[in-house]
Write an enzyme that holds these catalytic residues in place. Structure first.
Site, short mmCIF file in Angstrom:
data_model
loop_
_atom_site.label_atom_id
_atom_site.label_comp_id
_atom_site.label_asym_id
_atom_site.label_seq_id
_atom_site.Cartn_x
_atom_site.Cartn_y
_atom_site.Cartn_z
N ASP A 40 0.84 -1.21 0.00
CA ASP A 40 0.00 0.00 0.00
C ASP A 40 0.88 1.26 0.00
O ASP A 40 0.70 2.17 -0.82
CB ASP A 40 -0.87 -0.03 1.27
CG ASP A 40 -2.21 0.67 1.10
OD1 ASP A 40 -3.02 0.63 2.04
OD2 ASP A 40 -2.44 1.26 0.02
N TYR A 127 -0.91 -8.51 7.45
CA TYR A 127 -2.14 -9.24 7.83
C TYR A 127 -1.88 -10.68 8.24
O TYR A 127 -2.81 -11.41 8.60
CB TYR A 127 -3.18 -9.14 6.71
CG TYR A 127 -3.97 -7.84 6.70
CD1 TYR A 127 -3.72 -6.82 7.62
CD2 TYR A 127 -4.97 -7.63 5.78
CE1 TYR A 127 -4.44 -5.65 7.62
CE2 TYR A 127 -5.71 -6.44 5.75
CZ TYR A 127 -5.44 -5.46 6.69
OH TYR A 127 -6.17 -4.29 6.69
N1 APR Z 1 6.06 -5.35 -4.20
C1 APR Z 1 5.53 -6.59 -4.11
N2 APR Z 1 5.23 -7.19 -2.94
C2 APR Z 1 5.48 -6.49 -1.81
C3 APR Z 1 6.02 -5.17 -1.81
C4 APR Z 1 6.31 -4.60 -3.10
N3 APR Z 1 6.83 -3.37 -3.21
N4 APR Z 1 6.14 -4.74 -0.52
C5 APR Z 1 5.70 -5.76 0.26
N5 APR Z 1 5.33 -6.81 -0.49
C6 APR Z 1 4.79 -8.10 -0.07
C7 APR Z 1 4.98 -8.48 1.37
O1 APR Z 1 6.26 -9.07 1.57
C8 APR Z 1 3.85 -9.49 1.54
O2 APR Z 1 4.26 -10.77 1.08
O3 APR Z 1 3.38 -8.05 -0.26
C9 APR Z 1 2.74 -8.98 0.61
C10 APR Z 1 1.59 -8.27 1.32
O4 APR Z 1 2.12 -7.55 2.43
P1 APR Z 1 1.45 -6.17 2.95
O5 APR Z 1 1.81 -5.09 2.02
O6 APR Z 1 1.85 -6.03 4.39
O7 APR Z 1 -0.12 -6.39 2.83
P2 APR Z 1 -1.13 -7.23 3.74
O8 APR Z 1 -0.46 -8.34 4.45
O9 APR Z 1 -2.29 -7.53 2.83
O10 APR Z 1 -1.58 -6.18 4.85
C11 APR Z 1 -2.37 -5.10 4.46
O11 APR Z 1 -0.84 -3.56 5.42
O12 APR Z 1 0.25 -1.89 4.33
C12 APR Z 1 -0.84 -2.16 5.10
O13 APR Z 1 -2.47 -0.54 4.42
C13 APR Z 1 -2.13 -1.92 4.38
O14 APR Z 1 -3.42 -2.14 6.38
C14 APR Z 1 -3.05 -2.79 5.18
C15 APR Z 1 -2.18 -4.01 5.49
#
Ligand code: APR
Length: 187
Positions: A40, A127
């Site tokens: 995000d 998450y």
């Molecule tokens: N590109 C691809 N994958 C990524 C990137 C990136 N730039 N950054 C992180 N990831 C990976 C993480 O390593 C993880 O495997 O994306 C996956 C999802 O991680 P998160 O971004 O933490 O998302 P999620 O687990 O769905 O949690 C959502 O996190 O950032 C906040 O606003 C968001 O509250 C929401 C929560």
């Protein structure tokens, strides 16, 4: 790794979701749609303020659903903001909600004539969804959707780091070996 399902391609790459040149990239968002960390944060940083401006007009998104905005400064024209479940113990409807987040994202792509979509690994970061079970859900849901939706030509999973890539590759390979991919060819 790449497989074909009917005439669609499902591929896995290790990399950064913000660098993808597909028609749409899928953000791992939260119900407020007002940004956060991880994917995000990266998408809003790279895409610029227009994305958040449009998100504010949408007014949030329930867990298990997705909403679409422009891609701002990203190469991708669109961002599909998908809200996955927070993992607790796997018995609070997390699997159904994760399936729904992927299906909602793909349904939005079809409705908007989007032909190529890059997914991040929804819910497997902040998450807390265990990567392997999330990968099984993500890949099975996508395979089933593509079997009935040839209008989507490419679904790419963009895994952050080799560990995540290797988990997804192991799951996809086991699906292939179990004959659960009615594929036209693979590499
Ligand atoms: N590109 C691809 N994958 C990524 C990137 C990136 N730039 N950054 C992180 N990831 C990976 C993480 O390593 C993880 O495997 O994306 C996956 C999802 O991680 P998160 O971004 O933490 O998302 P999620 O687990 O769905 O949690 C959502 O996190 O950032 C906040 O606003 C968001 O509250 C929401 C929560």
């Amino acid at each position: 790794m790449k497989v074909t399902i009917n005439r669609s391609i499902l591929e896995l790459v290790e990399g950064d979701i913000t660098h993808q040149d597909t028609d749409a990239v899928v953000n791992a968002a939260n119900p407020s749609l007002l940004g956060g960390g991880g994917v995000d944060g990266a998408i809003h940083r790279a895409g610029g303020p227009q994305i958040l401006e449009e998100c504010k007009t949408i007014g949030g998104c329930p867990t298990g659903e997705a909403r679409m905005t422009i891609g701002g400064r990203l190469k991708a024209r669109y961002v599909i903001h998908a809200v996955g479940p927070i993992y607790k113990d796997g018995r609070q409807h997390e699997p159904d909600l994760l399936v729904s987040a992927y299906r909602s994202s793909l349904g939005l792509a079809s409705r908007h004539k989007i032909k190529s979509v890059a997914f991040s690994s929804i819910s497997t970061g902040v998450y807390g969804y265990p990567m392997e079970t999330a990968a099984e859900i993500a890949l099975t849901t996508t395979r089933r959707y593509l079997e009935g939706h040839p209008e989507i030509q490419l679904v790419r999973f963009v895994l952050f780091g080799m560990m995540a890539y290797e988990v997804y590759e192991r799951v996809l390979r086991s699906m292939k070996e179990a004959g659960r991919l009615n594929e036209g060819g693979s590499s």
